[in-house]
Design an enzyme around this catalytic site. Sequence first.
Site, PDB file in Angstrom:
ATOM      1  N   CYS A 142      44.140  34.343  44.099  1.00  0.00           N
ATOM      2  CA  CYS A 142      43.116  34.251  43.060  1.00  0.00           C
ATOM      3  C   CYS A 142      41.796  34.580  43.733  1.00  0.00           C
ATOM      4  CB  CYS A 142      43.084  32.846  42.458  1.00  0.00           C
ATOM      5  SG  CYS A 142      41.654  32.526  41.374  1.00  0.00           S
ATOM      6  N   CYS A 170      40.169  39.958  39.208  1.00  0.00           N
ATOM      7  CA  CYS A 170      40.903  38.764  38.808  1.00  0.00           C
ATOM      8  C   CYS A 170      42.380  39.113  38.765  1.00  0.00           C
ATOM      9  CB  CYS A 170      40.424  38.295  37.436  1.00  0.00           C
ATOM     10  SG  CYS A 170      41.352  36.932  36.717  1.00  0.00           S
TER      11      CYS A 170
END
Length: 267
Positions: free
Chosen positions: A182, A71
């Site tokens: 992302c 992440c």
Amino acid sequence: MACLGVFDSGLGGLTVVREIQRLLPSLPLIYIGDSLHAPYGSRSEDEICQLSLAQAEFLLAQGCTALVIACNTATAAAAKTLREHFPLVPIIGMEPAVKPAAAATKSGIVGVLATVGTLQSARFAALLDRFAAEITVLTRSCPGWVEAVEAGAFETPETVSLLQREVEPLLAAGADTLVLGCTHFPALRPTLQALVGPEVTLIDTGVAVACRVAEQVAASREDAGSLTLFTSGTPTVFSHSARAILGVEWLPMALPLVWKDGRLENA
């Protein structure tokens, strides 16, 4: 025996797992998708640190010998803290692929698609200082994209509309390279590529992270390879979307986790 722990705010980190499995098919993997708190991009740095610490502790308790923070937002907020807490554990993070995008662009204009938490981080600012001095970088925070992936809505008309809203201004400004900043966003790559056309390059860091794992984690040829999934969300929904992202017809059902007093426990 080496065992790699991977965590993210939901399904997105499975796009990284997919690349790790391609490169290291025999490496046992344990994955946590914290869908209960997705997306992390709108949460405070302190909260992300606490969520990340709890997931790291759970994975290490399962026998993991190395960790991937799959992440970008959690890496920016928590990587330093995790490395301080677990100095003997290899911890590999994510960062938007600004450097390869700068090398790939022909127009000199790069678009970065990411969450607010990533775009506002000091880590991202440092990337721009290091690698973007000779190009123009335009950013979009992409509200709704993570939620679309979490819902398994990879190519619905509503998702296409979300993608159009963010990428059309970048294309109109001359961007010929888009960074998927992302880990959820590569799950939308086929839809996104069809939308922007073959002349626009899409770049993410999944392959680079897999190569980094290969450098730091020794997978035995004798290992059969395995993937154990945990989620703080709904296991059936999570497992269905996980199969789509990983490109497999069958996976063991994700195991449920619950948050209790800031810690993760088996449900």
